[in-house]
Design a protein around this motif. Structure first.
Motif, PDB file in Angstrom:
ATOM      1  N   PRO A 236      -3.746 -20.404 -29.768  1.00  0.00           N
ATOM      2  CA  PRO A 236      -2.970 -19.306 -30.346  1.00  0.00           C
ATOM      3  C   PRO A 236      -1.562 -19.772 -30.728  1.00  0.00           C
ATOM      4  CG  PRO A 236      -4.036 -18.621 -28.308  1.00  0.00           C
ATOM      5  CD  PRO A 236      -4.198 -20.103 -28.394  1.00  0.00           C
ATOM      6  N   VAL A 237      -1.074 -19.296 -31.850  1.00  0.00           N
ATOM      7  CA  VAL A 237       0.283 -19.597 -32.301  1.00  0.00           C
ATOM      8  C   VAL A 237       1.133 -18.343 -32.160  1.00  0.00           C
ATOM      9  CG1 VAL A 237       1.728 -20.294 -34.252  1.00  0.00           C
ATOM     10  CG2 VAL A 237      -0.496 -21.403 -33.891  1.00  0.00           C
ATOM     11  N   TRP A 238       2.164 -18.455 -31.336  1.00  0.00           N
ATOM     12  CA  TRP A 238       3.124 -17.370 -31.170  1.00  0.00           C
ATOM     13  C   TRP A 238       4.391 -17.732 -31.955  1.00  0.00           C
ATOM     14  CZ3 TRP A 238       3.390 -15.761 -25.271  1.00  0.00           C
ATOM     15  CH2 TRP A 238       2.095 -15.587 -24.783  1.00  0.00           C
ATOM     16  N   VAL A 239       4.985 -16.751 -32.604  1.00  0.00           N
ATOM     17  CA  VAL A 239       6.270 -16.973 -33.268  1.00  0.00           C
ATOM     18  C   VAL A 239       7.355 -16.688 -32.240  1.00  0.00           C
ATOM     19  CG1 VAL A 239       7.806 -16.272 -35.134  1.00  0.00           C
ATOM     20  CG2 VAL A 239       5.333 -16.390 -35.522  1.00  0.00           C
ATOM     21  N   THR A 240       7.996 -17.746 -31.770  1.00  0.00           N
ATOM     22  CA  THR A 240       8.934 -17.610 -30.653  1.00  0.00           C
ATOM     23  C   THR A 240      10.393 -17.546 -31.092  1.00  0.00           C
ATOM     24  OG1 THR A 240       8.499 -19.988 -30.394  1.00  0.00           O
ATOM     25  CG2 THR A 240       7.527 -18.512 -28.779  1.00  0.00           C
ATOM     26  N   GLU A 241      10.677 -17.957 -32.299  1.00  0.00           N
ATOM     27  CA  GLU A 241      12.011 -17.768 -32.876  1.00  0.00           C
ATOM     28  C   GLU A 241      11.894 -17.714 -34.385  1.00  0.00           C
ATOM     29  OE1 GLU A 241      15.273 -20.347 -31.875  1.00  0.00           O
ATOM     30  OE2 GLU A 241      14.606 -20.582 -29.798  1.00  0.00           O
ATOM     31  N   THR A 242      12.492 -16.696 -34.960  1.00  0.00           N
ATOM     32  CA  THR A 242      12.742 -16.655 -36.393  1.00  0.00           C
ATOM     33  C   THR A 242      13.770 -15.563 -36.641  1.00  0.00           C
ATOM     34  OG1 THR A 242      11.723 -16.755 -38.589  1.00  0.00           O
ATOM     35  CG2 THR A 242      10.992 -14.969 -37.138  1.00  0.00           C
ATOM     36  N   GLY A 243      14.405 -15.613 -37.782  1.00  0.00           N
ATOM     37  CA  GLY A 243      15.415 -14.619 -38.129  1.00  0.00           C
ATOM     38  C   GLY A 243      16.216 -15.081 -39.326  1.00  0.00           C
ATOM     39  N   TRP A 244      17.099 -14.222 -39.790  1.00  0.00           N
ATOM     40  CA  TRP A 244      18.003 -14.550 -40.904  1.00  0.00           C
ATOM     41  C   TRP A 244      19.412 -14.173 -40.468  1.00  0.00           C
ATOM     42  CZ3 TRP A 244      16.551 -17.023 -45.346  1.00  0.00           C
ATOM     43  CH2 TRP A 244      17.547 -17.185 -46.314  1.00  0.00           C
ATOM     44  N   PRO A 245      20.391 -15.055 -40.697  1.00  0.00           N
ATOM     45  CA  PRO A 245      21.739 -14.768 -40.194  1.00  0.00           C
ATOM     46  C   PRO A 245      22.414 -13.622 -40.928  1.00  0.00           C
ATOM     47  CG  PRO A 245      21.753 -16.755 -41.549  1.00  0.00           C
ATOM     48  CD  PRO A 245      20.313 -16.364 -41.378  1.00  0.00           C
ATOM     49  N   VAL A 246      23.217 -12.889 -40.171  1.00  0.00           N
ATOM     50  CA  VAL A 246      23.990 -11.787 -40.743  1.00  0.00           C
ATOM     51  C   VAL A 246      25.372 -12.249 -41.195  1.00  0.00           C
ATOM     52  CG1 VAL A 246      22.757 -10.009 -39.453  1.00  0.00           C
ATOM     53  CG2 VAL A 246      24.783 -11.102 -38.445  1.00  0.00           C
ATOM     54  N   SER A 247      25.798 -13.407 -40.700  1.00  0.00           N
ATOM     55  CA  SER A 247      27.089 -13.966 -41.122  1.00  0.00           C
ATOM     56  C   SER A 247      27.066 -15.469 -40.910  1.00  0.00           C
ATOM     57  CB  SER A 247      28.252 -13.337 -40.341  1.00  0.00           C
ATOM     58  OG  SER A 247      28.157 -13.657 -38.963  1.00  0.00           O
ATOM     59  N   GLY A 248      27.975 -16.162 -41.596  1.00  0.00           N
ATOM     60  CA  GLY A 248      28.032 -17.614 -41.477  1.00  0.00           C
ATOM     61  C   GLY A 248      28.169 -18.273 -42.836  1.00  0.00           C
ATOM     62  N   GLN A 249      27.882 -19.556 -42.882  1.00  0.00           N
ATOM     63  CA  GLN A 249      28.042 -20.335 -44.097  1.00  0.00           C
ATOM     64  C   GLN A 249      26.794 -20.248 -44.974  1.00  0.00           C
ATOM     65  OE1 GLN A 249      28.811 -24.262 -42.537  1.00  0.00           O
ATOM     66  NE2 GLN A 249      31.014 -23.901 -42.389  1.00  0.00           N
ATOM     67  N   THR A 250      27.007 -20.320 -46.269  1.00  0.00           N
ATOM     68  CA  THR A 250      25.890 -20.435 -47.198  1.00  0.00           C
ATOM     69  C   THR A 250      25.361 -21.862 -47.150  1.00  0.00           C
ATOM     70  OG1 THR A 250      26.748 -18.722 -48.679  1.00  0.00           O
ATOM     71  CG2 THR A 250      25.212 -20.323 -49.626  1.00  0.00           C
ATOM     72  N   LEU A 251      24.061 -22.004 -46.911  1.00  0.00           N
ATOM     73  CA  LEU A 251      23.407 -23.304 -46.876  1.00  0.00           C
ATOM     74  C   LEU A 251      22.460 -23.399 -48.060  1.00  0.00           C
ATOM     75  CD1 LEU A 251      22.550 -23.774 -43.078  1.00  0.00           C
ATOM     76  CD2 LEU A 251      24.585 -24.531 -44.323  1.00  0.00           C
ATOM     77  N   ASN A 252      22.780 -24.258 -49.000  1.00  0.00           N
ATOM     78  CA  ASN A 252      22.030 -24.343 -50.241  1.00  0.00           C
ATOM     79  C   ASN A 252      21.980 -22.952 -50.870  1.00  0.00           C
ATOM     80  OD1 ASN A 252      20.523 -25.548 -52.312  1.00  0.00           O
ATOM     81  ND2 ASN A 252      18.589 -25.286 -51.236  1.00  0.00           N
ATOM     82  N   GLN A 253      20.802 -22.330 -50.961  1.00  0.00           N
ATOM     83  CA  GLN A 253      20.686 -20.987 -51.520  1.00  0.00           C
ATOM     84  C   GLN A 253      20.605 -19.907 -50.442  1.00  0.00           C
ATOM     85  OE1 GLN A 253      17.209 -21.112 -54.032  1.00  0.00           O
ATOM     86  NE2 GLN A 253      18.001 -22.785 -55.279  1.00  0.00           N
ATOM     87  N   GLY A 254      20.686 -20.327 -49.167  1.00  0.00           N
ATOM     88  CA  GLY A 254      20.569 -19.388 -48.065  1.00  0.00           C
ATOM     89  C   GLY A 254      21.898 -18.710 -47.778  1.00  0.00           C
ATOM     90  N   VAL A 255      21.984 -17.415 -48.086  1.00  0.00           N
ATOM     91  CA  VAL A 255      23.237 -16.664 -47.941  1.00  0.00           C
ATOM     92  C   VAL A 255      23.124 -15.700 -46.760  1.00  0.00           C
ATOM     93  CG1 VAL A 255      24.858 -15.089 -49.047  1.00  0.00           C
ATOM     94  CG2 VAL A 255      23.624 -16.793 -50.430  1.00  0.00           C
ATOM     95  N   PRO A 256      23.944 -15.886 -45.726  1.00  0.00           N
ATOM     96  CA  PRO A 256      23.928 -14.950 -44.602  1.00  0.00           C
ATOM     97  C   PRO A 256      24.537 -13.607 -44.988  1.00  0.00           C
ATOM     98  CG  PRO A 256      24.910 -17.054 -43.984  1.00  0.00           C
ATOM     99  CD  PRO A 256      24.845 -17.013 -45.480  1.00  0.00           C
ATOM    100  N   SER A 257      23.881 -12.542 -44.630  1.00  0.00           N
ATOM    101  CA  SER A 257      24.415 -11.190 -44.807  1.00  0.00           C
ATOM    102  C   SER A 257      23.467 -10.212 -44.144  1.00  0.00           C
ATOM    103  CB  SER A 257      24.575 -10.824 -46.292  1.00  0.00           C
ATOM    104  OG  SER A 257      23.319 -10.579 -46.901  1.00  0.00           O
ATOM    105  N   ALA A 258      23.996  -9.039 -43.821  1.00  0.00           N
ATOM    106  CA  ALA A 258      23.143  -8.012 -43.229  1.00  0.00           C
ATOM    107  C   ALA A 258      22.074  -7.567 -44.220  1.00  0.00           C
ATOM    108  CB  ALA A 258      23.984  -6.831 -42.780  1.00  0.00           C
ATOM    109  N   ASN A 259      22.424  -7.491 -45.500  1.00  0.00           N
ATOM    110  CA  ASN A 259      21.446  -7.084 -46.507  1.00  0.00           C
ATOM    111  C   ASN A 259      20.297  -8.088 -46.593  1.00  0.00           C
ATOM    112  OD1 ASN A 259      22.827  -4.747 -47.180  1.00  0.00           O
ATOM    113  ND2 ASN A 259      23.929  -5.699 -48.876  1.00  0.00           N
TER     114      ASN A 259
END
Length: 320
Positions: A236-259
């Motif tokens: 079985p595969v459990w997803v033990t961590e994932t998420g998207w940041p609400v604030s911080g630095q933009t990494l490549n095209q990854g933009v942190p925001s609540a939206n």
């Protein structure tokens, strides 16, 4: 993306049973202050009362040891008993045999002290967290700290099985948590074979060599999930961590925001919930006594029971 078709291959819970939903909980705050019984109870209760959600009643721990002690049982155990919170136990495995000895000492002490009031809440035990990632070139480049070799982790799993044999924890699934990239590395196949379940961490935000805008987050995540399932040897595969940041630095095209965190929640978290995948989201709150960069917390600083989440946590109606 629809992922229902992979459930049988992943060996996950059947649709007749509700999958596990919870958050990751560190042992200390950002100022290195240990979390106490009251802190853990407060967080566990807050998770159950998030508007727009239902059933987020499990906690993933990283260690069995109360922060700042050698091998004292972490106070999260008693908090879980008091709040009826189920537990994915964690044992730190990146600091050598001495630390594992202390983790096992704390694990045995928890069984002896709390008995089935504790062990009935345990859904699994994770031996290690991202230990294999830390010894990869990427982990070394990112200065992730000491890791552990596959054979060492195999030995730690054997020691954990021996420690719970004959106790009320015997038979609980033992697994490991790591980045999805290490599971698809064939050099780790023997270690995978020693486990009962695979805990996968995946953050499209950090996949900076790819188009990692939030709109691509679902595709990146589920591509990683599919690859992990294919490498999991039927475990079985459990997803033990994932998420998207609400604030911080933009990494490549990854933009942190609540939206953007809301978009990721709907595209990935809601899909995992819809498809009955065991899931521990990162994270309920990470801004106490200092704000990390990036921050993934869905709750801002302040009263967890009163302050509203930074984004809508409801999911669309399930589509059959």
């Amino acid at each position: 993306m629809r992922v229902s078709t992979i459930l049988a291959a992943a060996g996950l819970l059947s649709s007749a049973n509700a999958a596990i939903k919870g958050f990751n909980y560190g042992a200390n705050f950002n100022n290195d202050q240990a979390k106490t019984l009251n802190d853990f109870e407060y967080e566990f209760n807050a998770a159950k009362k998030l508007p727009g959600t239902d059933g987020w009643t499990s906690a993933r721990l990283y260690t069995m040891i109360q922060h700042g002690t050698t091998n004292t049982v972490i106070e999260a155990i008693e908090a879980a008993i008091n709040t009826k919170t189920t537990l994915l136990l964690g044992m730190w495995a990146s600091a050598g045999q001495g630390i594992i000895n202390n983790e096992i000492t704390a694990l045995k002490a928890a069984i002896a002290k709390y008995g089935t009031a504790f062990t009935d809440l345990v859904v699994g035990i994770s031996v290690g967290s991202e230990d294999l990632y830390r010894i990869t070139p990427t982990g070394i480049e990112n200065k992730s700290g000491a890791g552990a070799q596959p054979q060492d982790l195999i030995n730690y799993v054997k020691q954990t099985r021996a420690a719970i044999k004959g106790t009320s924890l015997q038979g609980k699934p033992i697994g490991h948590v790591d980045t999805w990239t290490v599971y698809v590395n064939a050099s780790n196949n023997a270690f995978i074979s020693s486990l009962d379940f695979i805990g996968m961490d995946a953050y499209p935000y950090f996949q900076t060599t790819m188009a990692n805008n939030v709109g691509s987050g679902s595709q990146l995540f589920f591509d990683a999930y599919h690859q992990t399932v294919a490498a999991a040897q039927g475990k079985p595969v459990w997803v033990t961590e994932t998420g998207w940041p609400v604030s911080g630095q933009t990494l490549n095209q990854g933009v942190p925001s609540a939206n953007n965190a809301r978009i990721y929640w709907e595209d990935v978290t809601c899909q995992l919930v819809n498809d009955n995948v065991n899931l521990y989201y990162y994270i309920l709150q990470d801004v106490q006594y200092g704000n990390p960069v990036p921050s993934f917390g869905i709750k801002p600083a302040g009263d967890l029971m009163q302050v509203s989440p930074l984004f809508d946590l409801s999911c669309p109606a399930k589509v059959s």
